[in-house]
Design a protein around this motif. Structure first.
Motif, PDB file in Angstrom:
ATOM      1  N   SER A  96       0.829  -1.203   0.000  1.00  0.00           N
ATOM      2  CA  SER A  96       0.000   0.000   0.000  1.00  0.00           C
ATOM      3  C   SER A  96       0.865   1.256   0.000  1.00  0.00           C
ATOM      4  CB  SER A  96      -0.869   0.007   1.251  1.00  0.00           C
ATOM      5  OG  SER A  96      -1.409   1.298   1.470  1.00  0.00           O
ATOM      6  N   SER A  97       0.455   2.237  -0.803  1.00  0.00           N
ATOM      7  CA  SER A  97       1.161   3.527  -0.815  1.00  0.00           C
ATOM      8  C   SER A  97       1.092   4.203   0.542  1.00  0.00           C
ATOM      9  CB  SER A  97       0.540   4.459  -1.863  1.00  0.00           C
ATOM     10  OG  SER A  97       0.503   3.835  -3.127  1.00  0.00           O
ATOM     11  N   PHE A  98       0.083   3.809   1.352  1.00  0.00           N
ATOM     12  CA  PHE A  98      -0.046   4.398   2.690  1.00  0.00           C
ATOM     13  C   PHE A  98       1.006   3.854   3.655  1.00  0.00           C
ATOM     14  CE2 PHE A  98      -4.067   5.440   0.731  1.00  0.00           C
ATOM     15  CZ  PHE A  98      -4.295   6.735   1.186  1.00  0.00           C
ATOM     16  N   ALA A 120      -4.910   5.637  -9.605  1.00  0.00           N
ATOM     17  CA  ALA A 120      -4.504   5.140 -10.919  1.00  0.00           C
ATOM     18  C   ALA A 120      -3.202   4.366 -10.732  1.00  0.00           C
ATOM     19  CB  ALA A 120      -4.274   6.321 -11.868  1.00  0.00           C
ATOM     20  N   GLY A 121      -2.830   3.529 -11.705  1.00  0.00           N
ATOM     21  CA  GLY A 121      -1.494   2.917 -11.661  1.00  0.00           C
ATOM     22  C   GLY A 121      -1.474   1.406 -11.662  1.00  0.00           C
ATOM     23  N   LEU A 122      -0.422   0.842 -11.048  1.00  0.00           N
ATOM     24  CA  LEU A 122      -0.103  -0.586 -11.128  1.00  0.00           C
ATOM     25  C   LEU A 122       0.148  -1.130  -9.714  1.00  0.00           C
ATOM     26  CD1 LEU A 122       2.496  -0.180 -14.022  1.00  0.00           C
ATOM     27  CD2 LEU A 122       0.038  -0.642 -14.244  1.00  0.00           C
ATOM     28  N   THR A 123      -0.201  -2.351  -9.406  1.00  0.00           N
ATOM     29  CA  THR A 123      -0.957  -3.292 -10.195  1.00  0.00           C
ATOM     30  C   THR A 123      -2.299  -3.551  -9.524  1.00  0.00           C
ATOM     31  OG1 THR A 123      -0.176  -5.252  -8.965  1.00  0.00           O
ATOM     32  CG2 THR A 123       1.209  -4.466 -10.761  1.00  0.00           C
ATOM     33  N   TYR A 126      -2.452  -6.123  -6.540  1.00  0.00           N
ATOM     34  CA  TYR A 126      -1.603  -5.934  -5.373  1.00  0.00           C
ATOM     35  C   TYR A 126      -1.602  -4.497  -4.880  1.00  0.00           C
ATOM     36  CZ  TYR A 126      -0.495 -10.665  -6.547  1.00  0.00           C
ATOM     37  OH  TYR A 126      -0.628 -12.001  -6.807  1.00  0.00           O
ATOM     38  N   CYS A 127      -0.784  -3.647  -5.455  1.00  0.00           N
ATOM     39  CA  CYS A 127      -0.602  -2.331  -4.845  1.00  0.00           C
ATOM     40  C   CYS A 127      -1.777  -1.383  -5.039  1.00  0.00           C
ATOM     41  CB  CYS A 127       0.719  -1.723  -5.313  1.00  0.00           C
ATOM     42  SG  CYS A 127       2.105  -2.656  -4.610  1.00  0.00           S
ATOM     43  N   ALA A 132      -6.086   1.207  -2.256  1.00  0.00           N
ATOM     44  CA  ALA A 132      -7.489   1.629  -2.237  1.00  0.00           C
ATOM     45  C   ALA A 132      -8.158   1.211  -0.931  1.00  0.00           C
ATOM     46  CB  ALA A 132      -8.228   1.040  -3.438  1.00  0.00           C
ATOM     47  N   LEU A 133      -7.878  -0.020  -0.472  1.00  0.00           N
ATOM     48  CA  LEU A 133      -8.478  -0.491   0.785  1.00  0.00           C
ATOM     49  C   LEU A 133      -7.997   0.364   1.961  1.00  0.00           C
ATOM     50  CD1 LEU A 133      -8.284  -4.391   0.326  1.00  0.00           C
ATOM     51  CD2 LEU A 133     -10.250  -2.893  -0.069  1.00  0.00           C
TER      52      LEU A 133
END
Ligand code: VGL
Ligand code: ZN
Length: 186
Positions: A96-98, A120-123, A126-127, A132-133
């Protein structure tokens, strides 16, 4: 206030990379157009050390300061307000980006007054999914832009499963055309 979050559009996740999505490059022109629709645009990078337990599960990818970890060369990265790096430690984290370690993404967005995060983005499997979650969990209105994300398509059905899981958690879906149409209304 809305923000666009661009997840991991890096060489290793694009065709020719070490953990390639079949069509990762296709999101690049879509994202470049979307960038101009948002007042705040942030991005994340998978940014792994040379050795990490993460590579027991995955082929080596996105090792910090290598070509594979760079953004896709056509991506308008100069327009990103800030880049968040994740997966920087020797643990199997950073989906996660978070989970960024250079700065707290959720706090950054809240400080900027963001209540709605477009992803937006990949994948997808997974990420994008875990990001989003997490966005929902942190209290953001969360919207995935379907033509601006791509999957690895490693296991049959996983992309559909990921979309279902996101929707069940309260993630909304949209398209880049809808994002543009909505912006033109305001
Ligand atoms: C990712 C697998 C391993 C992703 C990152 O960005 O979706 N997938 N590391
Ligand atoms: Zn990774």
């Amino acid at each position: 206030m809305r923000a666009l979050l661009v997840v991991d559009v890096q060489n290793d996740f694009c065709p020719g990379g070490s953990l390639a999505t079949p069509k990762g490059h296709a999101v690049v022109p879509v994202i470049n157009k979307l960038i101009d629709e948002f007042d705040l645009v942030v991005a994340s990078k998978d940014w792994h050390p040379e050795d990490t337990v993460h590579f027991k599960i995955w082929p080596k990818h996105c090792v910090k300061n290598t070509k594979g970890a760079e953004f896709h060369p056509d991506l308008h990265e100069n327009k990103f307000d800030k880049v968040f790096v994740k997966g920087t430690r020797n643990v199997d984290d950073g989906y996660s980006s978070f989970e960024a370690t250079n700065e707290n993404l959720a706090e950054y967005l809240k400080k900027k007054g963001v209540d709605t995060v477009y992803i937006a983005g990949l994948t997808i499997e997974y990420c994008v999914k875990t990001t989003a979650l997490d966005a929902v969990r942190y209290g953001f209105r969360t919207i995935v832009i379907q033509d601006a994300v791509e999957g690895i398509y490693q296991h049959e059905g996983d992309v559909e499963k990921a979309f279902d899981e996101m929707k069940k958690a309260g993630v909304k879906m949209t398209t880049s055309a809808e994002v543009k149409a909505e912006k033109d209304l305001v």
